[in-house]
Design an enzyme around this catalytic site. Structure first.
Site, mmCIF file in Angstrom:
data_model
loop_
_atom_site.group_PDB
_atom_site.id
_atom_site.type_symbol
_atom_site.label_atom_id
_atom_site.label_comp_id
_atom_site.label_asym_id
_atom_site.label_seq_id
_atom_site.Cartn_x
_atom_site.Cartn_y
_atom_site.Cartn_z
ATOM 1 N N ASN A 85 0.830 -1.194 0.000
ATOM 2 C CA ASN A 85 0.000 0.000 0.000
ATOM 3 C C ASN A 85 0.870 1.252 0.000
ATOM 4 O OD1 ASN A 85 -2.323 1.638 0.145
ATOM 5 N ND2 ASN A 85 -3.343 0.168 1.484
ATOM 6 N N HIS A 115 23.308 0.069 11.382
ATOM 7 C CA HIS A 115 24.517 0.896 11.441
ATOM 8 C C HIS A 115 25.429 0.458 12.586
ATOM 9 C CE1 HIS A 115 22.986 3.582 8.383
ATOM 10 N NE2 HIS A 115 21.818 3.517 8.995
ATOM 11 N N GLY A 142 -0.641 -1.397 8.817
ATOM 12 C CA GLY A 142 -0.117 -0.074 8.527
ATOM 13 C C GLY A 142 0.863 0.420 9.578
ATOM 14 N N THR A 165 11.107 -7.106 15.918
ATOM 15 C CA THR A 165 12.541 -7.209 16.165
ATOM 16 C C THR A 165 13.041 -8.653 16.175
ATOM 17 O OG1 THR A 165 12.201 -7.257 18.560
ATOM 18 C CG2 THR A 165 12.526 -5.086 17.535
#
Length: 185
Positions: A85, A115, A142, A165
């Site tokens: 979407n 990072h 969403g 996670t």
């Protein structure tokens, strides 16, 4: 001869994202994304032509609403009938495989790059790429965020706004930050 930064990225090792070859590849992706996002919908079709040709694979009937953003594109593999979407962002420094029939809600974010934890490493652009795999017929709500190294099983549901996670088992619903299974009464 030392391995290129692209080779290190593909192998899942530490690499510098400030490399000129990687920047050139990101420019190609930005051009394809721009075309996809700016073409009128009837002209664009399900996926803009330049973006579709950049992807690793695009299954039949896969569709991406505009706006969309990806880092490289060549690491994206969409199964048949996948739907992304509006507002999805996929930072595909590693492979992102999305299984057939899977739906991503608006503003879903997938981040493969991690990072360096030390400031000196971040200053020279050090990062490591971790793949993401989403099984067939999953539903990602969403504004969910999926971090690199995660696998989401077939038929799983990720609630809106969840931050994923760790792996999600097949046919499991997860919500929250960090995302965890919904307990059934």
């Amino acid at each position: 001869m030392a391995a290129s930064e692209r080779t290190k990225m593909a192998a899942g090792g530490w690499y510098t994202c400030l490399d000129p070859e990687l920047e050139a590849l990101r420019v190609m992706a930005r051009d394809a994304v721009f075309e996809h996002n700016s073409l009128p919908p009837r002209q664009r079709g399900d996926i803009g032509p330049a973006l579709k040709s950049l992807f690793g694979a695009v299954g039949e009937g896969a569709r991406i609403e505009a706006p969309f953003h990806c880092a490289y594109g060549f690491n994206l593999f969409l199964g048949d009938g996948v739907f992304l979407n509006a507002g999805c962002t996929i930072l595909d420094t590693a492979a992102v495989r999305i299984g057939k029939g899977t739906l991503l809600g608006p503003n879903v974010q997938i981040y493969c790059a991690e990072h360096h934890q030390e400031a000196a490493g971040r200053q020279v652009g050090l990062e490591i790429a971790k793949p993401v795999k989403i099984g067939d017929d999953a539903w990602i709500g969403g504004s969910a965020v999926i971090l690199g190294g995660v696998s989401i099983g077939e038929g799983a549901i990720v609630g809106a706004g969840a931050v994923v996670t760790r792996d999600v088992a097949a046919n499991t619903t997860v919500v929250g930050n960090p995302a965890g299974p919904v307990r059934r009464g």
